[in-house]
Design a protein around this motif. Structure first.
Motif, short mmCIF file in Angstrom:
data_model
loop_
_atom_site.label_atom_id
_atom_site.label_comp_id
_atom_site.label_asym_id
_atom_site.label_seq_id
_atom_site.Cartn_x
_atom_site.Cartn_y
_atom_site.Cartn_z
N ARG A 23 0.78 -1.05 -0.02
CA ARG A 23 -0.13 -0.14 0.15
C ARG A 23 1.01 1.14 -0.02
O ARG A 23 1.82 1.16 0.57
N THR A 24 0.59 2.43 -0.36
CA THR A 24 1.50 3.59 -0.70
C THR A 24 0.55 4.65 -0.43
O THR A 24 -0.51 4.97 -0.44
N VAL A 48 5.77 3.23 1.00
CA VAL A 48 5.18 2.15 0.53
C VAL A 48 5.25 0.85 1.94
O VAL A 48 6.17 0.49 2.23
N SER A 49 4.11 0.47 2.20
CA SER A 49 4.03 -0.46 3.34
C SER A 49 3.78 -1.87 2.56
O SER A 49 2.98 -1.96 1.57
N CYS A 50 4.80 -2.87 3.13
CA CYS A 50 4.85 -3.95 2.47
C CYS A 50 4.41 -5.07 3.65
O CYS A 50 5.04 -4.95 4.76
N HIS A 92 8.85 -9.70 7.83
CA HIS A 92 7.76 -10.20 6.99
C HIS A 92 6.96 -8.77 6.92
O HIS A 92 6.29 -8.68 5.57
N GLU A 93 7.03 -7.72 7.42
CA GLU A 93 6.35 -6.45 7.12
C GLU A 93 7.32 -5.17 7.17
O GLU A 93 8.25 -5.39 8.20
N GLY A 94 7.09 -4.10 6.57
CA GLY A 94 7.78 -3.00 6.66
C GLY A 94 7.31 -1.96 5.75
O GLY A 94 6.48 -1.97 4.98
N THR A 95 8.25 -0.83 5.88
CA THR A 95 7.84 0.51 4.73
C THR A 95 9.16 0.54 4.21
O THR A 95 10.42 0.92 4.80
N LYS A 124 7.32 -9.30 -11.27
CA LYS A 124 6.29 -8.59 -10.50
C LYS A 124 5.53 -9.44 -9.46
O LYS A 124 4.70 -10.39 -10.09
N ILE A 125 5.55 -9.07 -8.42
CA ILE A 125 4.95 -9.97 -7.27
C ILE A 125 4.17 -9.16 -6.40
O ILE A 125 2.98 -9.93 -5.66
N ALA A 126 3.87 -7.86 -6.57
CA ALA A 126 2.75 -7.10 -6.06
C ALA A 126 2.58 -5.79 -6.63
O ALA A 126 3.61 -5.40 -7.13
N ILE A 127 1.26 -5.09 -6.94
CA ILE A 127 1.20 -3.99 -7.18
C ILE A 127 0.19 -3.09 -6.33
O ILE A 127 -0.60 -3.66 -5.74
N HIS A 128 0.25 -1.71 -6.56
CA HIS A 128 -0.90 -1.00 -6.09
C HIS A 128 -1.01 0.23 -6.92
O HIS A 128 -0.28 1.06 -7.15
#
Length: 675
Positions: A23-24, A48-50, A92-95, A124-128
């Motif tokens: 998410r951005t 960008v939150s991942c 596993h999560e971060g920005t 490409k493994i994820a998009i927003h």
């Protein structure tokens, strides 16, 4: 391990519950908000939150800016605006932040959306990519300022340069974000240099106002109060800036914008007499002063009213003639910002000898005073009305009495006031016959003199000499009239036929000599005798000291009478209490040896201080000046009775004769007295 995610460059991205996701949130790096300014250099930071990442694995975030209005990739100078960031997942999560730096000057009023994609090993493994996501959106606002600066009291763009004035600037803003706090900051600058105008403490003149608009448009008023005495002839500009979060997002700083400008007009005046063309004017019944008003920094095309008032320099108040102030006014339209306009003051100046008047001017626009020139010490605004006084004196006596000789020199000292230093003037004089009030004519010509001079100071003196034959002026008085000229224009006159300082008298004396003993004109020639000579004079200067010197002459020989080898003289000194009067001189001498003679008194009148002769009376045939000496009768001798009888008879006859003679002598005296 995301084993369920398909891999391969040609495999379309299809998310699963366990797939990495992003998410951005995009903001402007300066405003720290979703609002940016369309500047040359803008930085958008997309945070960008991942999640669902594999710890220790390398990823790449790739972003591109989209034009929200078109849904297409944003193109700046023909190129996409992109950015990418590599990172290693620490959890596993971060920005992760992705920065976009670009020229945004063409983006006023636009919205851009940040699209992001997450890559692993080029897959490409994820998009927003949501064109309507406000969190991904940055709006390039185009806030605008319009300002109108006016004098708070005048309501116009022109103001009088004074100790303290207040300028009110009305600031209109558009393109605001309702609910977002903004700050408007204003300053006053010199229109010519762009440099800040400073107050008396040396600080720039700034005002600030912070508020939260409730609409995209807002209006505020700001007051600037400051000393403007030094701003005559200058213009100032009110400049404004608009800030969000202390970041300037808009400004209005045009130096040539008329709405932002306050002008401080300047006027200077030069007053001259319309006839002489200089600052000297003749104090007569009709004077016209032309005041040329030079103006600077008026607004081209505006119509103004110039009003002038004459001031009495001595009192500092308006000059009044016949109870009314002397004023003039003129309406004009400024064809240029600088120029001139003339006012004329016509008035009766006959009472202004020796005075100075100063022209004060006020300039109005729409009944608002915008400029003044009121300096009582300004020589350019001043008209001097010269005054002259004269003091005439004989060159020999140094006084107002002169001897009616064949050649006399009268020196007239002219005292002047209110001339202009360095200018050339001419003083012209004429002798007047006081009795007739007409010019004195000698040998068929008027007696005049003139002199040209340069005034070394405004007040001073200049002398004229009148040389002429005064032999016919016994008993007369002449008065010096003087005119002062500038370039053949009369600027001062002194012509008072009754002024004693301007007058020179030519005295005349007449004498009557008598025997002091009995007041008759016969003196018995025996022993000490006294002859009184009564001198009648006229034309003397009152208060001056004079000396009369007399000598007895033997009429038969025409020479001074000698007694004991010395001439018989007498003198007396007196102060003239009146211009006309009498004074007596006594001659005391031994007349024993004179027998029958006729004695004539010659008299001369001298100015006592200078010892110069100013009148005489010396006429050997004048009966009034003549006294006879008579030999005494012979002494009787002792003898017979007949002789004694003879002498008694003779004495009786003599006594009778004496009575008879005394009667007629007294009668004659009475007759003379009546005459």
């Amino acid at each position: 391990d995301a084993k369920d995610v398909p891999k391969g460059p040609d495999v379309p991205y299809v998310p699963t519950p366990s797939s990495p996701a992003i998410r951005t949130t995009a903001i402007d790096s300066e405003t720290n908000d979703h609002i940016s300014t369309a500047d040359q250099s803008v930085t958008i930071v997309d945070t960008v939150s991942c999640w669902n990442l594999t710890v220790g694995r390398e990823y790449v975030l790739k972003g591109v800016l989209m034009d929200k209005a078109t849904g297409q990739t944003l193109m700046i100078n023909g190129k996409q605006v992109t950015s990418e960031t590599e990172f290693v997942a620490a959890g596993h999560e971060g920005t992760v932040e992705v920065e976009f730096k670009f020229d945004a000057r063409e983006l006023k009023g636009k919205e851009v959306v940040v699209f992001e994609a997450l890559y692993e090993d080029e897959f490409k493994i994820a998009i927003h990519e949501d064109i309507d996501d406000e969190g991904q959106t940055v709006e390039f606002k185009d806030p605008k300022l319009e300002t109108v600066a006016l004098g708070k009291d005048t309501g116009i763009h022109e103001m009088l340069a004074a100790d303290k004035v207040t300028v009110t600037d009305t600031v209109k803003m558009t393109g605001l974000i309702p609910g977002e706090k903004v700050t408007v900051t204003g300053s006053i600058v010199d229109k010519e240099t762009g440099e800040p105008i400073k107050n008396v403490f040396g600080n720039a003149i700034n005002e600030k106002k912070t508020f939260t608009p409730d609409a995209e448009e807002a209006k505020v008023k700001m007051d600037f109060s400051f000393d403007t005495k030094e701003l005559e002839g200058k213009s100032v500009v009110v400049q404004q800036t608009l800030s969000w979060n202390d970041i300037e997002v808009s400004s209005h700083k045009e130096l040539d914008n008329a709405d932002q400008t306050i002008v401080f007009p300047e006027i200077r005046t030069t007053a001259i007499d319309s006839e002489t063309g200089i600052h000297n004017s003749f104090a007569d019944s009709e004077v016209t002063i032309t005041d040329t008003v030079s103006y600077k920094n008026l607004i081209k095309g505006h119509t103004y009213m110039m009003i002038g008032t004459l001031m009495d320099k001595e009192t500092g108040k308006a000059l009044k003639v016949n109870g009314k102030a002397v004023t003039a006014e003129k309406e004009f339209t400024a064809e240029e910002t600088s120029g001139t306009v003339e006012l004329q003051f016509t008035f009766d100046g006959s009472a202004l000898k020796g005075k100075e008047v100063v022209v004060f001017e006020d300039c109005f626009y729409e009944d608002k005073l915008v400029a003044i020139h009121a300096d009582i010490e300004d020589k350019g605004q001043t008209i001097w009305f010269p005054e002259i006084e004269t003091s005439a004196a004989d060159s020999e006596t140094g006084a107002n009495n002169s001897n009616p000789d064949e050649m006399v020199t009268i020196v007239d000292t002219v005292s002047y006031e209110n001339l202009i230093k360095g200018e050339t003037y001419k003083v012209s004089g004429k002798l007047m016959d006081q009795e007739t009030g007409q010019p004195l004519v000698v040998d068929g010509a008027e007696v005049t003199a003139e002199k040209e001079f340069v005034a070394e100071t405004s007040d001073g003196t200049v002398s004229l000499e009148f040389r002429f034959n005064a032999s016919a002026l016994k008993g007369k008085a002449v008065v010096v009239f003087e005119d002062l000229y500038y370039q053949d224009k009369v600027i001062a006159v002194h012509a008072d036929i009754t002024d004693e300082d301007q007058t020179v008298w030519f005295p005349e004396i007449g004498t009557t000599a008598v025997d002091k003993k009995d007041g008759d004109k016969e003196v018995i020639s025996e022993g000490k005798v006294t002859i009184i000579d009564r001198i009648a004079y006229e034309g003397l200067e009152v208060g001056q000291k004079f000396t009369v010197k007399g000598t007895l002459y033997d009429k038969e020989t025409g020479k001074p009478l000698m007694v004991d080898g010395k001439p018989v003289t007498a003198e007396t000194t007196f102060v003239a209490k009146e211009a006309k009067g009498t004074v007596e001189v006594e001659f005391k001498f031994d007349a024993s040896s004179l027998g029958d003679k006729e004695l004539v008194v010659f008299e001369k009148l001298f100015h006592a201080e200078s010892k110069v002769e100013i009148a005489k009376h010396e006429d050997i045939d004048d009966q009034g000046q003549t006294v006879k000496t008579v030999a005494p009768p012979p002494t009787p001798q002792t003898g017979d009775d007949s002789t004694i009888g003879f002498f008694i008879a003779l004495a009786t006859m003599a006594a009778a004769a004496a009575l008879y003679t005394g009667f007629w002598r007294r009668k004659k005296k009475n007759d003379d007295s009546e005459e």
